[in-house]
Design a protein around this motif. Structure first.
Motif, PDB file in Angstrom:
ATOM      1  N   SER A 103      16.496  66.028 -30.410  1.00 57.39           N
ATOM      2  CA  SER A 103      17.255  66.626 -29.313  1.00 57.39           C
ATOM      3  C   SER A 103      17.575  68.097 -29.537  1.00 57.39           C
ATOM      4  N   ASP A 104      17.109  68.686 -30.645  1.00 59.95           N
ATOM      5  CA  ASP A 104      17.299  70.123 -30.821  1.00 59.95           C
ATOM      6  C   ASP A 104      16.009  70.897 -30.559  1.00 59.95           C
ATOM      7  N   ASP A 105      15.102  70.287 -29.808  1.00 62.13           N
ATOM      8  CA  ASP A 105      13.903  70.967 -29.315  1.00 62.13           C
ATOM      9  C   ASP A 105      13.788  70.714 -27.822  1.00 62.13           C
ATOM     10  N   LEU A 149       9.504  57.530 -44.019  1.00 62.22           N
ATOM     11  CA  LEU A 149      10.721  57.344 -43.239  1.00 62.22           C
ATOM     12  C   LEU A 149      10.422  57.597 -41.768  1.00 62.22           C
ATOM     13  N   VAL A 150      10.583  56.547 -40.974  1.00 60.15           N
ATOM     14  CA  VAL A 150      10.380  56.608 -39.529  1.00 60.15           C
ATOM     15  C   VAL A 150      11.731  56.358 -38.864  1.00 60.15           C
ATOM     16  N   THR A 151      12.071  57.155 -37.875  1.00 62.10           N
ATOM     17  CA  THR A 151      13.347  56.923 -37.195  1.00 62.10           C
ATOM     18  C   THR A 151      13.180  56.955 -35.688  1.00 62.10           C
ATOM     19  N   GLN A 152      13.974  56.117 -35.033  1.00 65.59           N
ATOM     20  CA  GLN A 152      14.080  56.144 -33.574  1.00 65.59           C
ATOM     21  C   GLN A 152      15.141  57.148 -33.127  1.00 65.59           C
ATOM     22  N   ASN A 153      15.878  57.712 -34.065  1.00 68.68           N
ATOM     23  CA  ASN A 153      16.999  58.581 -33.748  1.00 68.68           C
ATOM     24  C   ASN A 153      16.553  60.019 -33.507  1.00 68.68           C
ATOM     25  N   VAL A 154      17.250  60.689 -32.619  1.00 68.77           N
ATOM     26  CA  VAL A 154      16.916  62.073 -32.268  1.00 68.77           C
ATOM     27  C   VAL A 154      17.963  63.053 -32.797  1.00 68.77           C
ATOM     28  N   ASP A 155      18.866  62.585 -33.670  1.00 70.40           N
ATOM     29  CA  ASP A 155      20.062  63.356 -34.020  1.00 70.40           C
ATOM     30  C   ASP A 155      19.922  64.282 -35.224  1.00 70.40           C
ATOM     31  N   ARG A 156      18.834  64.189 -35.982  1.00 76.80           N
ATOM     32  CA  ARG A 156      18.584  65.033 -37.160  1.00 76.80           C
ATOM     33  C   ARG A 156      19.509  64.734 -38.339  1.00 76.80           C
ATOM     34  N   LEU A 157      20.250  63.632 -38.322  1.00 71.16           N
ATOM     35  CA  LEU A 157      21.154  63.348 -39.431  1.00 71.16           C
ATOM     36  C   LEU A 157      20.397  63.008 -40.716  1.00 71.16           C
ATOM     37  N   HIS A 158      19.189  62.487 -40.614  1.00 64.51           N
ATOM     38  CA  HIS A 158      18.419  62.240 -41.835  1.00 64.51           C
ATOM     39  C   HIS A 158      18.124  63.556 -42.562  1.00 64.51           C
ATOM     40  N   GLU A 159      17.671  64.548 -41.815  1.00 63.17           N
ATOM     41  CA  GLU A 159      17.382  65.842 -42.439  1.00 63.17           C
ATOM     42  C   GLU A 159      18.649  66.493 -42.987  1.00 63.17           C
ATOM     43  N   ARG A 160      19.720  66.415 -42.229  1.00 67.18           N
ATOM     44  CA  ARG A 160      20.973  67.015 -42.682  1.00 67.18           C
ATOM     45  C   ARG A 160      21.554  66.260 -43.877  1.00 67.18           C
ATOM     46  N   GLU A 168      28.314  67.780 -33.906  1.00 67.24           N
ATOM     47  CA  GLU A 168      29.596  67.470 -34.542  1.00 67.24           C
ATOM     48  C   GLU A 168      29.484  66.355 -35.578  1.00 67.24           C
ATOM     49  N   ALA A 169      28.529  65.456 -35.394  1.00 65.99           N
ATOM     50  CA  ALA A 169      28.378  64.316 -36.315  1.00 65.99           C
ATOM     51  C   ALA A 169      27.912  64.796 -37.685  1.00 65.99           C
ATOM     52  N   GLN A 170      28.337  64.084 -38.721  1.00 66.78           N
ATOM     53  CA  GLN A 170      27.950  64.405 -40.090  1.00 66.78           C
ATOM     54  C   GLN A 170      27.181  63.235 -40.694  1.00 66.78           C
ATOM     55  N   PRO A 171      26.201  63.513 -41.543  1.00 67.60           N
ATOM     56  CA  PRO A 171      25.474  62.424 -42.206  1.00 67.60           C
ATOM     57  C   PRO A 171      26.433  61.539 -42.987  1.00 67.60           C
ATOM     58  N   ASN A 172      26.158  60.245 -43.024  1.00 69.09           N
ATOM     59  CA  ASN A 172      26.990  59.350 -43.803  1.00 69.09           C
ATOM     60  C   ASN A 172      26.258  58.907 -45.073  1.00 69.09           C
ATOM     61  N   ALA A 173      26.875  58.024 -45.811  1.00 66.71           N
ATOM     62  CA  ALA A 173      26.332  57.630 -47.111  1.00 66.71           C
ATOM     63  C   ALA A 173      24.971  56.955 -47.002  1.00 66.71           C
ATOM     64  N   ALA A 174      24.693  56.326 -45.870  1.00 63.85           N
ATOM     65  CA  ALA A 174      23.391  55.685 -45.686  1.00 63.85           C
ATOM     66  C   ALA A 174      22.284  56.720 -45.563  1.00 63.85           C
ATOM     67  N   ASN A 219      23.320  68.013 -22.738  1.00 67.10           N
ATOM     68  CA  ASN A 219      24.089  69.000 -23.485  1.00 67.10           C
ATOM     69  C   ASN A 219      25.312  68.357 -24.138  1.00 67.10           C
ATOM     70  N   THR A 220      25.929  67.407 -23.445  1.00 65.97           N
ATOM     71  CA  THR A 220      27.054  66.677 -24.032  1.00 65.97           C
ATOM     72  C   THR A 220      26.602  65.866 -25.234  1.00 65.97           C
ATOM     73  N   ARG A 221      25.461  65.177 -25.115  1.00 64.06           N
ATOM     74  CA  ARG A 221      24.923  64.418 -26.246  1.00 64.06           C
ATOM     75  C   ARG A 221      24.570  65.337 -27.410  1.00 64.06           C
ATOM     76  N   ARG A 222      24.002  66.473 -27.115  1.00 63.96           N
ATOM     77  CA  ARG A 222      23.597  67.408 -28.165  1.00 63.96           C
ATOM     78  C   ARG A 222      24.818  67.930 -28.934  1.00 63.96           C
ATOM     79  N   LEU A 223      25.914  68.169 -28.237  1.00 64.11           N
ATOM     80  CA  LEU A 223      27.134  68.601 -28.913  1.00 64.11           C
ATOM     81  C   LEU A 223      27.659  67.514 -29.852  1.00 64.11           C
ATOM     82  N   LYS A 224      27.552  66.259 -29.429  1.00 64.23           N
ATOM     83  CA  LYS A 224      27.966  65.155 -30.294  1.00 64.23           C
ATOM     84  C   LYS A 224      27.093  65.093 -31.550  1.00 64.23           C
ATOM     85  N   HIS A 225      25.803  65.363 -31.395  1.00 70.88           N
ATOM     86  CA  HIS A 225      24.909  65.386 -32.551  1.00 70.88           C
ATOM     87  C   HIS A 225      25.278  66.522 -33.498  1.00 70.88           C
TER      88      HIS A 225
END
Length: 234
Positions: free
Chosen positions: A109-111, A85-96, A62-68, A54-60
């Protein structure tokens, strides 16, 4: 038109405030924390698991997509060839950041999913995971729909097919420590694809790449994307 396969790792999200998992200060360097990403640890102490995730999910959240992230989304939208596009990340920043189609090989991490029957449930970042909640179908305990140590990544057959038919493979923000992802470059090279590593520092498999770009992802990835799009059709 060339087919591009991009693999991204934690390094692409580091500038969004999410720590990496390997290397100096990496999350999984602490064995006590790493134990919170195993099926055995979940079975032994689900309440501690829930608190950590839950702590990790809150960080995800709060995080915002960056220029990359945004640059890769632009490449996906404007590139006339095929881009995977394949990602090892669970944070959804690519979609956002605007990406439309992302293969999350380590889940998201949102499922949540049932630890028994595998039925999946949406779990928005802002809604805490209640470890007492059970599966509606079988009554099994719910867990994050993320791949833990010792588990098989998602979409592997599809990823392997794309790697076997790509013309350019790019690894962005990856450590080269985690397999099977660390071996993707060799699959791509075997079929004659050009390979490039874009990273802040050398990965464990840097020597397997044809080209290397060093620097912060938010700076170098947009420039790389600009170069690809500028050369389309030439």
């Amino acid at each position: 038109m060339d087919k591009i396969v991009i693999l991204t790792g934690a390094g692409i999200s580091a500038e969004s405030g999410l720590g990496t998992y390997r290397g100096p200060g990496g999350l999984w360097n602490d064995k006590r924390i790493a134990a919170l990403a195993t099926p055995e640890g979940f079975a032994n102490d689900p309440e501690t698991f829930a608190e950590f995730h839950n702590t990790r999910r809150l960080k995800h959240l709060e995080a915002q997509p960056n220029a990359a992230h945004e640059a890769i989304a632009r490449l996906e939208a404007e590139y006339p060839g095929e881009l995977i596009l394949v990602t090892q990340n669970v944070d959804r920043l690519h979609e956002r950041g605007g990406a439309q189609a992302v293969l999350h090989m380590h889940g998201v991490s949102d499922d949540m999913k049932c630890n028994v029957c595998g039925v999946k449930y949406p779990q928005p970042f802002e809604v805490p995971w209640d470890v007492a909640k059970r599966c509606d179908d079988c009554g099994g305990r719910l867990r994050p729909d993320t791949v833990w140590f010792g588990e098989m990544p998602y979409h592997m057959d599809e990823i392997q097919e794309h790697l076997a038919t790509c013309d350019l493979f790019a690894a962005i923000g990856t450590s080269g420590n985690v397999y099977p992802a660390a071996g993707f470059v060799r699959i791509a090279r075997h079929v004659g694809a050009r390979t490039i590593e874009i990273n802040l520092e050398a990965s464990e498999v840097t020597s397997d790449f044809d080209d290397v770009i060093r620097g912060p992802a938010s700076e170098v990835v947009p420039m790389w994307v600009d170069g690809i799009l500028a050369n389309v059709g030439l």
